[in-house]
Design an enzyme around this catalytic site. Structure first.
Site, short mmCIF file in Angstrom:
data_model
loop_
_atom_site.label_atom_id
_atom_site.label_comp_id
_atom_site.label_asym_id
_atom_site.label_seq_id
_atom_site.Cartn_x
_atom_site.Cartn_y
_atom_site.Cartn_z
NE ARG A 38 -3.96 -2.10 2.26
CZ ARG A 38 -3.98 -3.41 1.99
NH1 ARG A 38 -2.85 -4.06 1.86
NH2 ARG A 38 -5.13 -4.04 1.86
N GLY A 88 -0.27 -11.37 -6.37
CA GLY A 88 -1.68 -11.04 -6.50
C GLY A 88 -2.02 -9.63 -6.06
CB SER A 164 -10.29 -6.32 1.71
OG SER A 164 -9.06 -7.02 1.79
CD GLN A 165 -5.04 -8.33 -2.10
OE1 GLN A 165 -4.89 -8.53 -3.29
NE2 GLN A 165 -4.35 -8.99 -1.17
CB SER A 191 -10.59 -8.84 4.44
OG SER A 191 -10.53 -10.23 4.23
CG ASP A 307 -3.78 -13.48 4.32
OD1 ASP A 307 -4.35 -14.15 3.44
OD2 ASP A 307 -3.30 -12.34 4.10
NE ARG A 338 -3.46 -19.05 0.52
CZ ARG A 338 -3.04 -17.84 0.87
NH1 ARG A 338 -3.81 -17.05 1.62
NH2 ARG A 338 -1.86 -17.40 0.46
NE ARG A 387 -0.66 -15.41 3.86
CZ ARG A 387 0.24 -14.63 4.45
NH1 ARG A 387 1.05 -15.13 5.36
NH2 ARG A 387 0.35 -13.35 4.12
CE LYS A 412 1.93 -14.49 -3.14
NZ LYS A 412 2.16 -13.69 -4.34
#
EC number: 2.5.1.19
Length: 429
Positions: A38, A88, A164-165, A191, A307, A338, A387, A412
């Site tokens: 950000r 991403g 939320s991104q 999120s 996450d 995931r 993750r 990452k």
């Protein structure tokens, strides 16, 4: 049940084994990838330079920083192919950023990135007046973007339950739009802490907003120069909480983490009390200690902290504790699906995750964890997902040894993860 997922064996696997079940040490986590990415976009939108301190060394952040400095902001012809690789966040943030950056851009990434949907964000930007085309499959990257002023409208709606991104990408460009932005969020906002993080960081750079019910309003205004400090990564702390929970004893200091964090994953400090892990907030970080072996929670909602879901699922499995999860829907469009990845890999230990509507029930009744004398390491596929690798690594405290696919994938978000494990007695063999 085995779910079909793409896996590639890179012949670079590692085997890890714990030399102790007492985890003690002091760890310096990398800077937050979420905050760093950000900050890079906001700095690029600001008319004056400023310093970003403790910028993450994660691959995604390095990629975004490189693309902005060498291909986008310094481009003399304003025409380039921008390849984000597997990043991403960079794909989503740059989709909005390039839409308002004069030039002709082809935004692309890895094969997996080209399978990750982005139509909701593109639709929202097109409604504002963006010139974006899908260069491949409809609804997915790569994207052809012709950057320009977005003047068509200043009020749009977007589904808040998906990513939320998408919302953060729109909010960061909002002050630069000719009429500002009125953003209406529909559905359940997922999120939410990540949206709040974005707005709080924008506020540090002079951007004001109002958020009433599900409407966020940002007037046209200029970002102002102000050095930003990036807090260490709370998502990365989750693997140390896992080690503490799965250990016999633990005394772990994580330097730099703050009591009042912008990061949504900081909720893990309270959540892990239910797993017998105490958090003491210090002047310069936090200390984790194992105070109990009793688990006191049977239902966890990950809607605002997806996450850390993989980490908590592995903790429950490692402690042979049945639990029900919800808020996992966004996990299906991450680096891999995931949820399916967890079902596959926990299934190797006899642990199942069954979906019931929006709930997922983890059942350890058939678990072999702590019950098998098999000397062969259990092989963990990572599905190109950092993750997955880090969530499963602490399980070596409960099984004899693990073999983990493609250890470099942790770059990452946490490049020195394996080195940090080695410091506390979890070694490569």
């Amino acid at each position: 049940m085995i779910y079909e997922l793409s896996t590639i064996n890179y012949n670079m696997n590692i085997q890890i084994k714990a030399s102790t079940k007492n985890i003690n040490g002091e760890i310096i986590l990398p800077g937050s990838k979420s905050e760093s990415n950000r900050a890079l976009i906001m700095r690029a939108l600001c008319k004056q330079p400023f310093e970003i301190k403790n910028l993450s060394v994660a691959d995604d952040t390095v990629t975004l920083d490189h693309l902005l400095s060498t291909q986008i902001l310094s481009s003399s012809h304003n025409k380039a192919t921008i390849d984000v690789g597997p990043a991403g966040t960079a794909m989503r943030f740059l989709t909005a950023f390039l839409a308002v950056t004069p030039g002709e851009w082809l935004l692309t990434g890895t094969a997996r990135m080209l399978e990750r949907p982005i139509k909701l964000l593109v639709d929202a930007l097109q409604e504002l007046g963006a010139d974006i085309e899908f260069a491949g499959n409809e609804g997915f990257p790569p994207l052809k973007i012709r950057g320009k002023d977005l003047k068509l409208t200043n009020e749009i709606a977007i589904d808040g339950s998906v990513s939320s991104q998408y919302i953060s990408a729109l909010l960061m460009i909002a002050p630069t739009l000719p009429q500002g932005l009125i953003l209406n969020l529909t559905g359940v906002v997922a999120s939410r802490p990540y949206i709040e993080m974005t707005l709080a960081m924008m506020a540090e750079l002079g951007i004001e907003h109002t958020w009433s019910e599900n409407t966020i309003i940002i007037e046209k205004q200029d970002y102002t120069s102000n050095d930003l400090f990036i807090e260490p990564d709370w998502s990365g702390s989750s693997y140390w909480y896992s080690l503490a929970a799965l250990s016999d004893k633990a005394d772990i200091k994580l330097t730099g983490l703050k009591t009042n964090s912008l990061q949504g994953d900081s909720v893990i400090s309270g959540m892990m009390e239910n797993f017998g892990v105490k958090t003491d907030f210090l002047k310069d970080g936090i200390r984790l200690s194992k105070v109990s072996s009793t688990v006191t929670i049977n239902f966890i909602d990950f809607e605002h902290c997806p996450d850390i879901a993989q980490t908590l699922a592995v903790i429950c499995a490692g402690l042979n504790h049945n639990c029900t999860f919800t808020g996992l829907e966004s996990l299906k469009i991450k680096e891999t699906d995931r949820v399916a990845a967890l079902q596959n890999e926990l299934g190797k230990f006899g642990v199942t995750i069954k979906q019931d509507g929006l709930n997922y029930q983890l059942d350890c009744s058939g678990s072999t964890i702590g019950k098998s004398d098999d000397a062969e390491p259990v092989f963990i596929n990572t599905y190109h997902d950092h993750r997955m690798a880090m969530a499963f690594a602490p399980l070596t405290l409960k099984v004899d040894q693990l073999e983990i696919e493609d250890p470099k994938v942790t770059g990452k978000s946490y490049p020195h993860f394996w080195d940090d494990l080695d410091k506390v007695g979890i070694h490569q063999i």
